[in-house]
Design an enzyme around this catalytic site. Structure first.
Site, PDB file in Angstrom:
ATOM      1  N   LYS A 127       0.863  -1.191   0.000  1.00 20.07           N
ATOM      2  CA  LYS A 127       0.000   0.000   0.000  1.00 20.07           C
ATOM      3  C   LYS A 127       0.896   1.236   0.000  1.00 20.07           C
ATOM      4  O   LYS A 127       1.942   1.261   0.682  1.00 20.07           O
ATOM      5  CB  LYS A 127      -0.865  -0.030   1.257  1.00 20.07           C
ATOM      6  N   SER A 152      -9.457   1.785   3.156  1.00 16.79           N
ATOM      7  CA  SER A 152      -8.596   2.544   2.282  1.00 16.79           C
ATOM      8  C   SER A 152      -7.591   1.679   1.507  1.00 16.79           C
ATOM      9  O   SER A 152      -6.924   2.194   0.618  1.00 16.79           O
ATOM     10  CB  SER A 152      -7.836   3.603   3.066  1.00 16.79           C
ATOM     11  N   SER A 212      -9.708  -0.548   7.331  1.00 18.29           N
ATOM     12  CA  SER A 212      -9.153  -0.388   5.984  1.00 18.29           C
ATOM     13  C   SER A 212      -8.483  -1.589   5.360  1.00 18.29           C
ATOM     14  O   SER A 212      -8.106  -1.527   4.190  1.00 18.29           O
ATOM     15  CB  SER A 212      -8.158   0.767   5.985  1.00 18.29           C
TER      16      SER A 212
END
Lengths: 489, 85, 495
Positions: A77, A152, A176
């Site tokens: 990420k 996210s 997330s």
């Protein structure tokens, strides 16, 4: 090949049926084909990955052991620092930022022989539940590209779900990792707070953030967690506790385990989601578990408490982005003006919203009513979990109230978006581990079962997930869209 | 608030933000319903985590300044400061 | 109050000082970067103290220990449970735009410092001591000319160096117990001496490792309420502190006497013009939005740790000075001078700790240190060597003058006293036989002096002694020489 899980690829790599370089090229090829539609990645480092793969191949050829993840492509990420590559956090304010250091989790991955392929898309600074808040465009759900992948960690979830890479890292502050895992039909784990080092994870809410694995199945999650977990002297909040052999704990099964269901909290759950959830719990009963109703009386206050505490910490953590030392700078006649203009131009709407909200709830006159109160509510919510987990071994509930929603559906009303976190944020407030594994689809879209455990009890969590997967292998389903046919097997 | 957060906001942004914040604050204001008699916030479990007073290699000035939007020699360069801290 | 009310009132000055001292640790508070003054810009910086995204602080144990040490030496209560908090505000020399400090649970509280002004002993209570990180340094540049002390608003741009960012600071806040500018300066000196003594900080105001802000207010003598306080900043030396406070005292008194009111504000000391100036633009009181630092564990100082620190507190200067006044019976001035630094006091004791040692240190060694620019601690003279030199002088092996010469050598070049005495030919000639020849020669050469001496002029003997010293190139033991000459002269042995 893209259908295989990491734990299936590893033995093939080890006995040289498969070369790391070939696996990587397949991954890169698949990424190349799917990216125009899905936009899971923000950066790729194909050449470095190739060099890494060649090195791993050489090691394996020589009979050496480059580590437990040797040769496996991995996506990170883009709020995790990788030296020499941009780390943008999905934000214009860090578009040009190249960290001079690696996150601890990244170093561990590399030491384990994993091959970092690139950085994945996310909601800006991890603030969001749909990956629509990225400054660089949204990521799309491979099950239906008109829908969000969740957030996210949307990019990481898609990278795994679409078979681009077998393993990815995400971060979870209020759900997330778990929520995008549920929306995309993959497994995602948020470890106990303090299990995995946060050094190199760009902070959103320091007391809630954790780095965790996203993978095709529970065994892969266990494998990846084992590499990530452990003490880090660079992170004072990372505990010095032995790391169990997670993959070895998977076969324990759920015989005799008491699974708590917070029924009262699930009232109003949409019928199809309720049906899918019931099927999953029944399956677990079939494996020997017992269902127990539990009460988490203050859980309804977890979400409002979260939306005071997280933005408050974020408003402080994001203060450093001011155009002075790195990142975007918009010039001004004096430094204060420069900072204001830089932040105005560099941050998106959601980030600004949370910064202002966080500043407000910490400010004099409101601190007591909001921040202090939320701190206390947090401990009350946490206590609810402790008490429930004293009576049962694990808690189970759906990961999300609804499956993936269409892009743009919730962007008008931030509150509406926040409400999709309702089943996940309490776990972060309490610092407990949480796992999402695929359960029966809802209206053709993936849905996730969330398993919550006691602190440091990831082993039991993973065993429960493994039990479900062994009898209900929804994790084996692949997105059906025509795009994915013709990909190399 | 925007000034405290060093954020310039356009007038329409400000309006929308105020509206949205109002809604959020109303929502989070529900916490007032919770009975917090005698509740203290949790104290973190970890205590006394230290490092020893041993030096590590710092970054080279080049690495420090590598991402600098503006530099002069080995300094970061910024517009003038008008207010004292 | 009105001018008429104010007239006839005696005003009392009330001063509180807030001192920041940089700790003498090897590394910074939250990272392993070196804590060193004067390094080239941005050469002692890492991702942590630069506040890069993703970094986390880890506290330096030694910094906490030094605070506890200072706190105990100042008689403070050390908090059993303490924590760090974030103090949030934007300023370009703060990499994170928050300072990790301590807000409502400082490590130390409720202590006191005693010190003397003239012969009066003052006691100032310490309100609290806490730990926090320092910020970087800004250089304000105007029109191509670098002006380090330059005033804001005059500059065109600013250069920032983060070497100092993250250096550990003690913030020591006193109660408003000071009543005069000289008292404040004396307090500051006593605090500096104590912190240096403990090796907690080198406290050099000129290097910024000791900084001081003051709060000054006036009130009618006898009143229990505090007047409006004014904060004074930018006092960069002990003298500035005294001058600034003296000026402010007068300014406030005149204002009140004219019926005006003191405005609560922050004023900066202008060293050049010798005035305090209001700092406009401080109308917005800072809202620091303090909250507990989530990245750091709490601090627990248990009994065992406290006991260990207490046991390690060296005998404090005031106590030692008192001991020296008892034994060996030094004067207050001597005792005070010897205990102005720990190395000096230790040297004194290692050299024997006698009155004689004290005298020689005060006279000879301080002169040598001054002239050479080398500290006693850095000099090559070992305390045992001083003791040996004094022994040699007392036994008459060398003269007083020889002793001084020997010391100078030892100070500059080190070495062994006995060996140097040989090499430099400092040994006195004390043997009667050895001197007999010279004695006779002198008497022969100076019959007039001999005559004068015999007839009662004692001073004539000095001439003879002088001559003997000349003849022996100063190596005769003057006392022995004097006796021999006197005896010989009286006996008429010149021939």
């Amino acid at each position: 090949m893209h259908r295989l899980a990491a734990h299936q690829l590893l033995p093939r790599l080890r006995d040289r049926q498969l070369r790391a370089r070939d696996l990587l090229e397949q991954a890169l090829g698949r990424i190349g084909r799917l990216e125009p539609t899905l936009h899971a990645f923000l950066h790729l480092q194909a050449d470095q990955a190739r060099a890494q793969a060649d090195r791993i191949d050489a090691e394996l050829d020589a009979g050496r052991d480059p580590g437990p993840l040797a040769g496996l492509p991995v996506a990170l990420k883009d709020n995790l620092c990788l030296q020499g590559m941009p780390t943008t956090c999905g934000s214009r304010i860090l578009e040009s930022f190249v960290p001079p250091y690696d996150a601890t989790v990244v170093r561990r991955l590399q030491a384990a022989g994993a091959i970092v392929v690139g950085k994945t898309n996310l909601d800006e600074f991890a603030m969001g539940s749909s990956t629509e808040n990225s400054a660089f465009g949204p990521t799309r759900n491979p099950w239906d590209p008109g829908r969000v992948p969740g957030g996210s960690s949307g990019g990481s979830a898609v990278a795994v779900a679409a078979g681009m890479v077998p393993l990815a890292l995400g971060s979870d502050t209020g759900g997330s990792i778990r929520q995008p895992a549920a929306f995309c039909g993959v497994c995602g784990l948020k470890p106990t707070y303090g299990r995995v080092s946060r050094h190199g994870l760009v902070a959103f809410a320091s007391s809630l953030d954790q780095v965790g694995p996203l993978a095709r199945d529970v065994r892969d999650c266990a494998l990846l967690l084992g590499v990530l977990a452990g003490h880090d002297p660079l992170d004072s909040t990372c505990e010095d506790r032995p790391v169990p052999d997670y993959p070895a704990l998977l076969e324990r099964g759920v015989e005799g385990l008491r699974l708590g269901i917070p029924r009262a909290f699930l009232q109003g759950l949409e019928p199809e989601m309720a049906t899918s959830f019931e099927e999953a719990t029944e399956a677990l009963v079939g494996c020997g578990a017992r269902l127990v109703d539990v009460d988490l009386p203050h859980l309804e206050y977890a979400l409002p408490a979260y939306y005071i505490l997280a933005p408050a910490e974020a408003s402080s953590n994001l203060a450093r982005f001011d155009g002075v030392r790195y990142g975007l700078r918009v010039s001004g006649p004096d430094v204060a003006a420069m900072m204001r203009r830089t932040r105005a131009a560099g941050f998106g709407a959601e980030v600004k919203r949370r910064i202002v909200l966080g500043t407000y709830t910490l400010s004099a006159g409101y601190h007591e009513a909001y921040y202090s109160r939320a701190q206390k509510v947090r401990s009350v919510v946490s206590r609810d979990f402790q008490e429930a987990l004293a009576r049962v071994d694990l808690l189970v509930l759906p990961t999300t109230p609804i499956p993936a929603f269409p892009l743009g559906e919730k962007t008008a009303d931030p509150l509406d978006m926040y409400l999709s976190d309702v089943y996940t944020v309490g776990v972060n407030l309490a610092g407990l581990p949480g796992l999402s594994v695929p359960m029966a689809p809802v209206r053709g879209l993936p849905a996730g079962l969330q398993v919550i455990g006691r602190a440091w009890d990831e082993g039991r969590l993973l065993a429960c997930g493994q039990a479900l997967q062994s009898v209900r292998p929804y994790h084996l389903a692949q997105p059906q869209a025509a795009l994915f046919d013709g990909g190399m097997a | 608030m925007a000034r405290l957060a060093r954020l310039d906001l356009q007038p329409d942004e400000r309006e929308r933000l105020a509206l949205q914040l109002g809604l959020v604050l109303e929502y989070v204001g529900r916490l007032a319903e919770v009975d917090l008699e005698g509740v203290q916030p949790d104290v973190p479990v970890r205590t006394n985590v230290f490092r020893e007073d041993q030096p590590d290699r710092p970054l080279s000035p080049e690495a420090v300044l590598a991402n600098a939007p503006a530099r002069q020699g080995d300094y970061f360069r910024i517009p003038r400061i008008l207010e004292e801290d | 109050m009105s001018a008429t009310e104010a007239a006839g009132l005696v005003f009392e000055t009330v001063i509180g000082l807030e001192v920041h001292a940089e700790l003498a640790t090897r590394t910074k508070l939250f990272c392993g970067c070196p804590n060193r003054y004067g390094a080239p810009p941005n050469s002692a910086v890492c991702p942590v103290c630069l506040g890069l995204p993703g970094v986390l602080p880890v506290p330096n144990r030694r910094a906490v220990e030094l605070l506890i040490l200072a706190g105990r030496a100042l008689g403070c209560e050390i908090a059993r449970l303490s924590k760090f908090d974030r103090k949030n505000y934007f300023y370009p020399d703060m990499p994170k735009n928050f300072q990790t400090s301590q807000y409502d649970m400082p490590l130390a509280e409720h202590g006191a410092l005693e010190f003397e002004v003239g012969s009066r002993v003052h006691r100032v209570r310490i309100h609290r001591i806490h730990l926090e990180e320092d910020a970087g340094k800004s250089v304000h540049v105007a029109e191509g000319r670098q002006d380090v002390a330059g005033r804001l608003g005059d500059s065109d741009y600013t250069l920032v160096d983060y070497n100092r960012a993250g250096v550990p600071l003690l913030e020591i806040v006193s109660e408003p117990d000071l009543r005069a500018p000289e008292e404040a300066a004396a307090y500051l000196e006593a605090l500096r001496d104590l912190l240096r003594w403990l090796e907690v900080s080198d406290c050099k105001m000129e290097e910024g490792s000791l900084r001081c802000d003051a709060n000054v207010s006036l009130r009618a003598r006898g009143s229990l309420e505090l007047g409006t306080k004014v904060e004074i900043k930018n006092m960069n030396s002990f003298r500035s502190v005294a001058s600034a406070l003296a000026f402010e005292e007068v300014r406030q008194r005149e204002l009140l006497e004219q019926g005006g009111r003191v405005v609560q504000e922050t004023r900066t000391w202008d060293e050049e013009r010798g005035v305090t100036v209001s700092m406009r633009g401080k109308e917005h009181a800072h809202d620091y939005r303090y909250f507990p630092e989530p990245d750091l564990a709490v601090l627990v100082v248990d009994r065992a740790w406290l006991d260990r620190v207490d046991a390690s507190i060296p005998e404090l200067p005031a106590v030692r000075a008192r001991r020296y006044r008892q034994d060996p019976g030094l004067t207050p001035a001597q005792a005070s001078w010897l205990t102005s630094s720990r190395s000096q006091a230790d040297f004194f004791e290692a050299a024997g700790g006698t009155l004689e040692v004290a005298t020689w240190m005060a006279n000879e060694l301080s002169r040598l240190a001054r002239e050479s620019g080398i500290d006693l601690a850095q000099g090559r003279l070992r305390p045992q060597a001083l003791a040996e030199v004094l022994g040699l002088v007392n036994r008459g092996t060398i003269s007083n003058k020889g002793g001084r010469e020997l010391l100078e050598h030892l100070f500059r070049e080190g070495g062994e006293p006995a060996e140097l005495v040989e090499r430099l030919g400092l040994a006195q000639i004390s043997g009667e036989d050895a001197l007999q020849e010279e004695v006779l020669a002198v008497l022969q050469d100076h019959p007039q002096a001999v005559e004068e001496f015999r007839s009662g002029k004692d001073k004539a003997l000095n001439v003879l002694v002088g001559q003997l010293m000349k003849r022996t190139r100063g190596r005769a033991n003057p006392q022995v020489a004097r006796n021999l000459l006197a005896q010989a002269a009286l006996r008429g042995e010149e021939g």
